[in-house]
Structures are given as structure tokens and as C-alpha cells.
Design a protein around this motif. Sequence first.
Motif: not given
Length: 498
Positions: A189-197
Motif C-alpha cells: 500500500f506504500n504506493q498510495d499511502f502518502f499524499t505527495k506534493k
Amino acid sequence: MKKITLTLLLVTGFLSAFSQERYREDWDQIATKYEIPEWFKDAKFGIFIHWGVYSVPGYGSEWYARNMYIDENSSTSYHGNKGKQGPSNDYLYHVKTFGHPSKFGYKDFIPMFKAEHFDAAEWLDVFEKSGAKYIVPVAEHHDAFAMYNSSYTIWNSVDMGPKRDIIGELKKETAKRGMKFGVSSHLAFNQDFFTKKPELGNTAPKYSQLYGPIMKSSNEAPTAEFKDMWMKRTTELIDNYQPDILWFDFGWDRPEYAPEHLKLTTHYYNKALDWNKEVVLQGKNHKYESLAEGAYVHDMERSKSAVIRDFFWQTDTSVGKNSWGYVSNWESKETNTLIDDLVDIVSKNGSMLLNVGPKSDGTIPYDQQKVLLEMGDWLKINGEAIYGSRPFSIYGEGPTKIVEGHLSEGNNKDLGAEDIRYTMQGEQLYAFLMEWPKSNEILIKTLAKGNPNYTAKINTITMMGSDEVIKFKQTKEGLKVILPSYRPCNFAYGLKIN
């Protein structure tokens, strides 16, 4: 002579492993060949351990790593607050306590994760006293920080933070006590875990192994590169630590991982043949049935079964009501609730994996230890009806119904004085009274005279932990039992029906 003997033993073991039929990448063949080990069916009770970098802030939950990046401009729902849009409580807390995530990111907690008081032997002392027969520490959570010595990521506990092989140390201490050792992986799930901006400071390529790849949208299909990384890390975890149990969280329960499911299952089971070990692969099959029935052990998160299941299964739940990882406002469940859950699960052909959340310094808080030690005291008295037991023809009786479904435990009530659960040890029948009746007697309706479930003549009834002679009478209405004058334990009370 000793060297020759040792060589012969190694060669014999090697040839024995390869003389067995190997597992093929074929679900039908795997499901037909694989047998859930008897040691696992006998064990019934294990300890889950959520411990990682997220224990440093100790706020919200183990999903702090995700939630701290859900800012005022985010449209992402966050864990524990479904439907609510940013900013998250964790983000507001983080900004107030540590500063904006672009200035102090999740990565900056890693040097603070020192584990200065971690002692694997002390942990295993507690786990052993709890009566647990296996442990499953989290090897890597959604935050992708590996708690073991990884050659595929610099973000690991040997190169950073504690600078110790946490998984290796726990495995070594577990083996000393003759207990079984597992690991869990939540990496998918790491791919979707963090909100990245960019404005959050977590999109630089040098951080991609921690925060995950940059995706165009949430819930996007995993890339070939990400799946390759996942496969390499998970295979390395298997090969280097030879776990008796391999547990997977929901992140890999999606169709894009189907080829990896088959490939990894085949690899793990064949490695077990090489090790001459019987192993357990656990998954949730949540939303997408990623594993073939009969080829694994089904795991139910914070939920239970309402019926006896044909295939052995497991509940994973936490001592904590509000978190898996340590948080400063952790609320421990009542031991009575957990004992009731254990008995109910075992009566339905399952086992319990109970989680603790140690603090970042490596200590297990007293309130969590207290629950485990109370469970251990109960098992010293009642363990003969738990360990190695098998289900009766029915799981029990009583008015309290079990609500099934993912994360449904909050919908279930504690079992009461009219609720009874059964287990069998060979031909020996046990009946657990889930609460002590005020009248000091119980009518077990399903054991009435002439019942189809138990036709043997009842000669004596005893209560585990008590040496008092118990009076009883079997009629067409039920088996009426007069209980001992004192309670031999503080929770579910086991009658031994001879």
C-alpha cells in the motif's frame, strides 16, 4: 567423524527436500498440495507487534505518516475520518508541534527512533508469559521503513534509526523459547499511502523508496517498477529470515498483484520444503480474492466469524481500541473482552493474533503488559481446553450474535451469562461459561437429555481450576449444573464434561 556425520545429515536433508513434489505456479496444485500445519491449528494464540517510526510522534494512529501530509488543500479522506476532507487532525498537530511537513517531514522522525530501551529478551518474556505460541512483528508498514536488514532500501532499521536488525533480534529470541516466528508485510500500500506534493517536501526522487513513486491519481495501478521492488524486498525477507508465518495486509489484495501472488506463494512454500518446515501464509482476500481457498489461512481484521469455518482461520485485532501503533492516548481493551473473543474464535476453528504497540524507546507500556499477563494467567488454568483443541459439532449457544464483516468488532457486544462456547480435546468436551451466572447455576440447553450433539453418558463434571465436586442433572430441558462456591479465575469459566 563429526564432520562426516554433519555432512551426511545436510545432504540427506537437502535430498529429502527435493525428493518431495515441488509447488508449481498453479493455484489448483497449490490448494491441493498445501496443508495448514497442525502446529498452527494447535497454537491458537499469537502476538502481533506494530512498532516503527510512527511510534515517535505517537499521535492519532500508525497512519500518522499518511495523515500528517493531508493539508488544508487536500481532498483525500483520511484514516479514521472517512469522508472528511483536509486538513487532518494529524496535519494540524504536526504543524503546531514540529512545523510544516516541508520543513520537518516524516523522514525527520527516523533519527528520533532510537529504540534505546529495546530488549528482545524482555519482550519475549512477556509474550511467553501471555501464553502466546507465535509472534508476528511488522517487518515493514505502509511507510516503507524496513525493520530488518534490507539490501534493497536504505530506509531500514540497520542503516538508520535504531541501527539494529529488529526482526533478526526478535527471531533469535523467539527461537530460544521454542515459539514460532512470523513477519508481516504492509508494503504494497506504500504506493498510495502518502499524499505527495512538492509543497509538502516529499516528492524528491531521493525519497521515493520511502514516500513511494509519484502517481497521477490515487488508487492508480501499481507500476511494474514498484511491483518489482515489492517482490524483491518480500522475497529477501523470506529468504533471509525463514519465517514460519508470512502475513500480508490489504494492500496487495488487488488484481494487478495477481501474478505476484502466485509467484510469491510458490516461492515461499518451496523454500519451506528446503528448510524442512511447515509454514503459514496469511492474507485477507479483502475486496479482491487474491489467494485460492485452501492455499492459505484467511485473516479477518478486527472481526470474527459467526459460524464454524471449514478451513482454519485467524482474527487479527489489537489490545488498543483506537490504534495498532503506540499513541499517547492509547486505550486498552478489557481483558474480559479479549478472553471472550479468544474462546469464541477457538470454538469456531480459528486463532487470535493480538497486537501490542510498543513506545519508540522500545518499551511495552504497563497497561498493555497487564492485559497480556492476565491472559497468560487465565490460560494457565484453562489452556487444556484451548491449545490443541478442535471445534465441537456446534460452537455454542446463547442470545448474543456475532456481527461479521471487515472491522466489525465495534458492533459486537461482550458475551453474557447465557452464552456458552464449546471446544473438544479428542473425545473430551469442554463448555465455557462466558459470564458467571448470578444464580450460581447454569442450564446448558444444547446438552439436554436426548440431544443429537453429545450422546455419551455424562458421569462427572469439573471446572478447570477448581477441585470441588460439581452437582448436575440432565433433563429434557437441558443440563443443569450447580457451579463451585468460588470462581477459579476472573474470566470465562471452563467446565470439563466427562
